[in-house]
Every structure is written in C-alpha cells, then in structure tokens.
Write an enzyme that holds these catalytic residues in place. Structure first.
Site, PDB file in Angstrom:
ATOM      1  N   THR A 126       0.827  -1.502  -0.454  1.00 43.15           N
ATOM      2  CA  THR A 126      -0.219  -0.024  -0.504  1.00 43.15           C
ATOM      3  C   THR A 126       0.858   1.244   0.064  1.00 43.15           C
ATOM      4  O   THR A 126       1.874   1.252   0.384  1.00 43.15           O
ATOM      5  CB  THR A 126      -0.892   0.095   1.364  1.00 43.15           C
ATOM      6  OG1 THR A 126      -1.587   1.413   1.840  1.00 43.15           O
ATOM      7  CG2 THR A 126      -0.579  -0.676   2.300  1.00 43.15           C
ATOM      8  N   ASP A 128       0.012   3.470   1.573  1.00 42.32           N
ATOM      9  CA  ASP A 128       0.093   4.178   2.825  1.00 42.32           C
ATOM     10  C   ASP A 128       1.264   3.946   3.663  1.00 42.32           C
ATOM     11  O   ASP A 128       1.176   5.023   5.101  1.00 42.32           O
ATOM     12  CB  ASP A 128      -1.149   4.495   3.490  1.00 42.32           C
ATOM     13  CG  ASP A 128      -2.469   4.587   3.166  1.00 42.32           C
ATOM     14  OD1 ASP A 128      -2.230   5.474   2.075  1.00 42.32           O
ATOM     15  OD2 ASP A 128      -3.246   3.981   2.478  1.00 42.32           O
TER      16      ASP A 128
HETATM   17  O1  F6P Z   1      -5.033   2.645   1.103  1.00 51.40           O
HETATM   18  C1  F6P Z   1      -4.826   3.947   0.293  1.00 51.40           C
HETATM   19  C2  F6P Z   1      -5.126   4.644  -0.146  1.00 51.40           C
HETATM   20  O2  F6P Z   1      -4.899   5.448  -1.351  1.00 51.40           O
HETATM   21  C3  F6P Z   1      -5.754   5.719   0.862  1.00 51.40           C
HETATM   22  O3  F6P Z   1      -3.896   6.494   0.768  1.00 51.40           O
HETATM   23  C4  F6P Z   1      -6.830   6.458   0.169  1.00 51.40           C
HETATM   24  O4  F6P Z   1      -7.185   7.222   1.860  1.00 51.40           O
HETATM   25  C5  F6P Z   1      -7.331   5.458   0.192  1.00 51.40           C
HETATM   26  O5  F6P Z   1      -6.351   4.290  -0.286  1.00 51.40           O
HETATM   27  C6  F6P Z   1      -8.207   5.854  -1.182  1.00 51.40           C
HETATM   28  O6  F6P Z   1      -9.047   4.447  -1.359  1.00 51.40           O
HETATM   29  P1  F6P Z   1     -10.320   4.914  -3.059  1.00 51.40           P
HETATM   30  O7  F6P Z   1      -9.568   5.033  -3.718  1.00 51.40           O
HETATM   31  O8  F6P Z   1     -11.056   3.485  -2.830  1.00 51.40           O
HETATM   32  O9  F6P Z   1     -11.291   5.989  -2.731  1.00 51.40           O
END
Ligand code: F6P
Length: 320
Positions: A126, A128
C-alpha cells in the site's frame, strides 16, 4: 502439506503489486506448487473468479503499475455468511493457502478467513506505509518519488507567483507519506497526525517567511487531517499576506511504474511468503524490519499499533 496456493490483491492499488504477484507465482512454481490467482480481491473470491496460472501469466508485468489481477473493496466481507462463501470457493478448488497482497483492510479480511481455518499469508503493499510488522510497504517508495516530483514542479510555480501552496498527500491515517515527502522536498511546513504544528505556529512561520524572503512557501498536509483545507488556506491568506493555493495530489500517487526499491522489496517479500508456506507455517504476515526480511503472526501484528518514526520527527523538528 501445501500444494495449491491462491493470490489476490485487495484495497487501494499500489505500485509494485504486479512485481509481488510475479514473485509469489514464480516462487510457488519453483517449489512445485500449483498457483492460482483470484481476480478483484475478496469480491472475486466470493464470486469464484479464480483461475490456475503458469509462469507465463506473470511475464512482462514486473515494471507495470496497478495490479493485473485487479483490486476491489468489498464491505460485505465483514459478514460471516459472505466469508463462508469465500471459504467454500477456496475448498472447491482444493486451495490450501491464500496469499493476500494489500494493506490493513486486506489483512482484516485474511484474519477473518484464518479464523475459519484457511491458511493465510499477508504481504504488505500500500502506498500508505501503515501496516504493522514492516518498516516499509511495497508501493510507498514509488508514491514518495511521485510526490517528490510533483512538489518539485509545484515549487516552480509557487515561487514564480510568490504564493503559499498547500499540498495534500495520501496516507489514510498514517502520516509517513507527508513526513517523508516533506523532508525529501524541504518544505516549509508539514502537517500530519504525528507532527502537527498549531495554527499559531503555522501563521508565525509563514509570516516570518513572507516578511523575510517574500518569495513563496510550501506546506504538505496529510489527507483526512484537516476536514476543510479551504479554511486553512483562508487562515493563511488572512494572516500572512500570502496568496494561497490548494493542490490535492489524489490517486496519481497510486499510479506508475514501481521504483527499483519497491521491485526488490516485492521480490524479497514474495519469495519469503512462499518459503513460509513450504516450511509449513500458518497465518503469518511478512515484512522488512531493520533491512531484514521477517514475519509475524498476522493476528498479533494486527493488534499492535504502528510505531511513529520518532527519528524522522526529530530531524523535521531540527530542520523546521
Ligand atoms: O489505502 C490507499 C489509499 O490510496 C489511501 O491513501 C486513500 O485514503 C484511499 O486509498 C482512497 O481509496 P479509494 O481510491 O478507494 O477512494
């Protein structure tokens, strides 16, 4: 003894997921395992979107961003009845173990399956960098480089127009992308969960820059930290004299070809995941800690809180 192993990617995609899939499939085949992929994460598992694969399935994917087996977020997976369908599908293919590639949401799904007797191995991928049991997740380094490149470009226009530019970066509830990119770009202020100057400190710092250098300022903010970024921009404009702009980098941070570092990490962690299964281990998650490839019980890892990088916070405080 493990003979059939399936792989899935779940949650937000991350650069290096394909390199991880490749490493797992090739390491599995090298150990005479029959390898399977599950398309679209837990959704595909529940829908029985599962196929056996050979070595060539993962040819030419190492350098590609995204995930060729696609990802999904399936809220319903918290329901036991849905988990039971997933278990039944794995059993119908004779699959003995499941390797999940993703972040903490992905691990949560794996732990639910482990409780139902499925042998699961977690591989942290990830952007994150918010997974316990590893210093770095696959995809973090690439996202960090993407942010660094974007901030360097924003610096040019921020400086030309003598503006304060607020840049929001991802990270979910982890500030590492903000802390590392802020350090890499030498920005004037970093605001994250772990490091949060007060409004008074923000204004004092930006006023000082405005009156002394009268050039521009860069501020990096973690997503979800400040509910309304416009309020921060207004506060800065009203109190410092800076014309202020907001830039939300968004999902561009998740794309692109993985960095060399992420590719190597993917190879190391992917091979380790298969080695654990061959050694008869169950329910582990793999990681890199102090540059050593390691593994932890996935339940224990999930119960722990990720430690803040105090060393980096000290560096940021010194250079502020
Ligand atoms: O977990 C990865 C991530 O990119 C986070 O940084 C972000 O908060 C989230 O996913 C956004 O998710 P989505 O693309 O499903 O809205």
């Amino acid at each position: 003894m493990v003979r059939r192993v399936a792989v899935l990617t779940s949650g937000g995609d991350a650069p290096g997921m394909n390199a991880t899939i490749r490493a797992i499939i090739r390491a599995g085949i090298a150990n005479n395992l029959q390898m399977y992929v599950i398309f679209e994460g837990y959704k595909g598992l529940v829908e029985d979107n599962i196929i056996p694969v050979d070595r060539t399935f993962v040819s030419e994917i190492l350098m590609r961003g995204g995930t060729i087996i696609r990802s999904a977020r399936l809220k319903e997976f918290k329901d036991e009845a849905v988990q039971d369908i997933a278990v039944a599908n794995l059993k119908s293919h004779g699959i003995d173990a499941l390797v999940v590639i993703g972040g903490d949401g992905t691990y949560r799904g794996a732990i639910a399956l482990a409780k139902k007797g499925i042998n699961v191995i977690g591989v942290p991928a990830t952007i994150d960098n918010d997974v316990v049991g590893t210093d770095y997740t696959i995809g973090f380094d690439t996202a960090l480089n993407t942010i660094t490149d974007a901030v360097d470009k924003l610096r040019d226009t921020s400086s030309s127009h003598q503006r304060c530019t607020i840049i929001e970066v991802m990270g979910n509830s982890c500030g590492d992308l903000a802390l590392f990119s802020g350090t890499a770009c030498g920005v004037d202020l970093i605001l994250s969960i772990e490091y949060r100057p007060t409004n008074e400190e923000i204004i004092a710092k930006l006023r000082h820059i405005h009156s002394n250098r009268a050039r521009h300022a860069l501020v990096i903010v973690s997503e979800k930290l400040i509910p309304n970024l416009q309020e921060l921009a207004d506060l800065i404009e009203d109190n410092t004299g800076f014309d202020t702009r907001i830039e939300v980098l968004g999902r561009i941070q998740r794309g692109g070809s993985p960095s060399a570092s992420d590719r190597v990490l993917a190879a190391r962690l992917g091979v380790h995941a298969i080695n654990l299964l061959v050694d008869g281990q169950r329910n582990r998650c793999v990681g890199i800690v102090n540059d050593k490839i390691t593994n932890t019980d996935i339940n224990e890892a999930f119960e722990q809180k990720r430690k803040t990088n105090e060393g980096l916070i000290k560096v940021i405080s010194t250079l502020k």
